[in-house]
Design an enzyme around this catalytic site. Structure first.
Site, PDB file in Angstrom:
ATOM      1  N   LYS A  53       0.823  -1.217   0.000  1.00 47.00           N
ATOM      2  CA  LYS A  53       0.000   0.000   0.000  1.00 47.00           C
ATOM      3  C   LYS A  53       0.853   1.261   0.000  1.00 47.00           C
ATOM      4  O   LYS A  53       0.347   2.344  -0.281  1.00 47.00           O
ATOM      5  CB  LYS A  53      -0.966  -0.018   1.182  1.00 47.00           C
ATOM      6  CG  LYS A  53      -2.063  -1.058   1.005  1.00 47.00           C
ATOM      7  CD  LYS A  53      -3.170  -0.885   2.016  1.00 47.00           C
ATOM      8  CE  LYS A  53      -4.337  -1.819   1.722  1.00 47.00           C
ATOM      9  NZ  LYS A  53      -4.080  -3.190   2.220  1.00 47.00           N
TER      10      LYS A  53
HETATM   11  C1  LIG Z   1      -4.814  -4.295   1.660  1.00 51.07           C
HETATM   12  C2  LIG Z   1      -4.104  -5.589   1.636  1.00 51.07           C
HETATM   13  C3  LIG Z   1      -4.480  -6.642   0.762  1.00 51.07           C
HETATM   14  C4  LIG Z   1      -5.702  -6.553  -0.122  1.00 51.07           C
HETATM   15  O1  LIG Z   1      -5.567  -5.662  -1.200  1.00 51.07           O
HETATM   16  P1  LIG Z   1      -6.856  -5.167  -2.001  1.00 51.07           P
HETATM   17  O2  LIG Z   1      -6.366  -4.173  -2.970  1.00 51.07           O
HETATM   18  O3  LIG Z   1      -7.808  -4.597  -0.985  1.00 51.07           O
HETATM   19  O4  LIG Z   1      -7.455  -6.380  -2.658  1.00 51.07           O
HETATM   20  C5  LIG Z   1      -3.710  -7.789   0.742  1.00 51.07           C
HETATM   21  N1  LIG Z   1      -2.638  -7.928   1.553  1.00 51.07           N
HETATM   22  C6  LIG Z   1      -2.254  -6.960   2.410  1.00 51.07           C
HETATM   23  C7  LIG Z   1      -1.081  -7.201   3.274  1.00 51.07           C
HETATM   24  C8  LIG Z   1      -2.962  -5.759   2.473  1.00 51.07           C
HETATM   25  O5  LIG Z   1      -2.579  -4.803   3.337  1.00 51.07           O
END
Ligand SMILES: *Cc1c(COP(=O)(O)O)cnc(C)c1O
Length: 432
Positions: free
Chosen positions: A107
């Site tokens: 993210k």
């Molecule tokens: C947010 C997150 C996901 C999921 O991603 P999306 O874009 O919501 O499908 C998967 N793994 C981790 C570690 C995350 O923080």
């Protein structure tokens, strides 16, 4: 580039308007009016390009006319200033490690790009913007870090007290400056309900300029395409990869599909879900039903009604059949996730976090019936963010990685609050 609402009841807007608004007034998600195609020869030449060159070329059509080239180059360079290694686990499976950024999760990419765009768009504007988010752990840290010190932006993060891991809590509560952590005496669902209330409270939104920073926002969603290109740059086989993505809100996999529609070679997409199986059920039955989220050990994917699924449908012309051809989905239980962490560590000395483990298992499963294919999965977070299950399954004590060591020296700063919307509202009016 212009963006329209997938609910079709709001005016078309520019990239900056879509970024500032987050969601369209008709509550739809913004979507580009056309999908740019990669320049001829781009893929053939990709191994000769730098990460920065790829990032600039891919993002430019999406922001064109609104961010000058030199500023976009700078934003892209700051967004991707860490490694995205593709690590081979066995002959068929590689891991695209997306946890080398400042908060050890993928993210970081979206949060860094979005924060810098928002900073640029509010450069001449004296009105303060407040980014309000609820987090179960991962989103909050990336947003806090991405927005730290961005002038004109206050960040308010709600997290459930006692329910995030120690590293996650440090990332939320030890930055200070424009980052405010509200430690809520309640669950993640309570935090999310309070945030949702705030966005629809007209009395509040008249006084405080609120925006969100989840993958609904195009400025967080679109840059997530970039690491699919970086994976392809490092791909050593003739045949295009099968790509498996651990999915919750489906923003990450949707960005990969967008890259594919623009011309990036990908053989098949696999959505790896935990017990929250709205999308796997839909693929099986052709009927979409949102569900209540259930709690799992891969808690960043505990989403019952994935927001970005409508964008994926749009990329496949809203056809269940077209979607089935390109996307496979699995729902993986907690016991299998734990066992996968244990076995992959035992057999390959590779340490998975619970989200990566869900993806590893789904990919492994798929490849068993597709023996001539090779694939990669996205390892979306560092195992140290989920120490309870990882340490239990591997018997290894995890050390705090270098990127977050500096936080150990900072004091914790959080504001304790009950799961009470009126308290949040008062606080926002007084402080933002
Ligand atoms: C947010 C997150 C996901 C999921 O991603 P999306 O874009 O919501 O499908 C998967 N793994 C981790 C570690 C995350 O923080």
């Amino acid at each position: 580039m212009q963006y329209y609402s997938l609910n079709n009841q709001s005016p078309v807007v520019s990239f900056s308007q879509a970024t500032i608004q987050g969601q369209a007034p008709d509550k739809g998600l913004y979507f580009p009016t056309s999908i740019p195609q990669l320049p001829v020869g781009f893929i053939d030449n990709i191994k000769n390009l730098s990460k920065e060159e790829i990032g600039f070329s891919v993002m430019k059509p999406y922001v064109s006319g609104e961010i000058p080239d030199s500023v976009l180059q700078q934003i892209v360079a700051e967004t991707i200033n860490f490694d995205f290694p593709l690590v081979k686990i066995d002959d068929q499976i590689s891991s695209l490690e997306l946890f080398h950024g400042p908060t050890l999760a993928f993210k970081d990419v979206g949060a860094r790009f979005m924060s810098r765009c928002l900073g640029y768009f509010s450069r001449n504007n004296n009105a303060k913007v407040t980014v309000l988010v609820a987090t179960s752990g991962d989103t909050g840290g990336a947003v806090a870090n991405g927005f730290l010190g961005v002038v004109g932006v206050e960040v308010v993060i709600l997290y459930p007290s006692g329910k995030v891991s120690p590293v996650q809590e440090m990332q939320l509560t030890r930055l200070g400056k424009n980052i405010h952590a509200l430690e809520i005496n309640g669950t993640f669902d309570d935090c999310q309900a309070m945030v949702k209330n705030a966005f629809v409270d007209e009395e509040l939104t008249r006084k405080v300029n609120l925006t969100s920073a989840n993958s609904i926002n195009v400025a967080r969603w679109l840059p997530q395409q970039l690491y699919y290109f970086y994976a392809y740059q490092q791909w050593q086989f003739q045949d295009a990869p099968v790509v498996c993505v651990p999915s919750g809100n489906f923003g990450n996999i949707c960005a990969g599909i967008l890259a594919y529609v623009s011309g990036l070679p990908i053989k098949q997409f696999i959505a790896a879900c935990n017990s929250n199986d709205a999308v796997p059920s839909y693929l099986r039955t052709g009927v979409y039903q949102s569900k209540d989220a259930v709690a799992t050990i891969s808690n960043a994917m505990d989403v019952g009604n994935p927001s970005n699924f409508v964008r994926i449908m749009q990329l496949f012309s809203n056809s269940h059949l077209e979607l089935l051809e390109k996307l496979t989905a699995y729902s993986i239980s907690d016991p299998i996730t734990s066992l996968t962490i244990r076995e992959v560590y035992r057999d390959f000395k590779y340490m998975l976090d619970p989200h990566g483990a869900v993806a590893y298992y789904a990919l492994h499963n798929y490849l068993q019936t597709h023996e001539n294919s090779k694939g990669l999965f996205l390892e979306t977070a560092h195992p140290v963010k989920f120490p309870d299950v990882v340490e239990r399954e591997t018997n290894v004590k995890l050390a705090i990685p270098e990127q977050v060591q500096y936080l150990l020296k900072q004091p914790k700063q959080s504001i304790l609050m009950d799961a009470n919307y009126e308290q949040l509202k008062e606080w926002l009016i007084a402080n933002c």
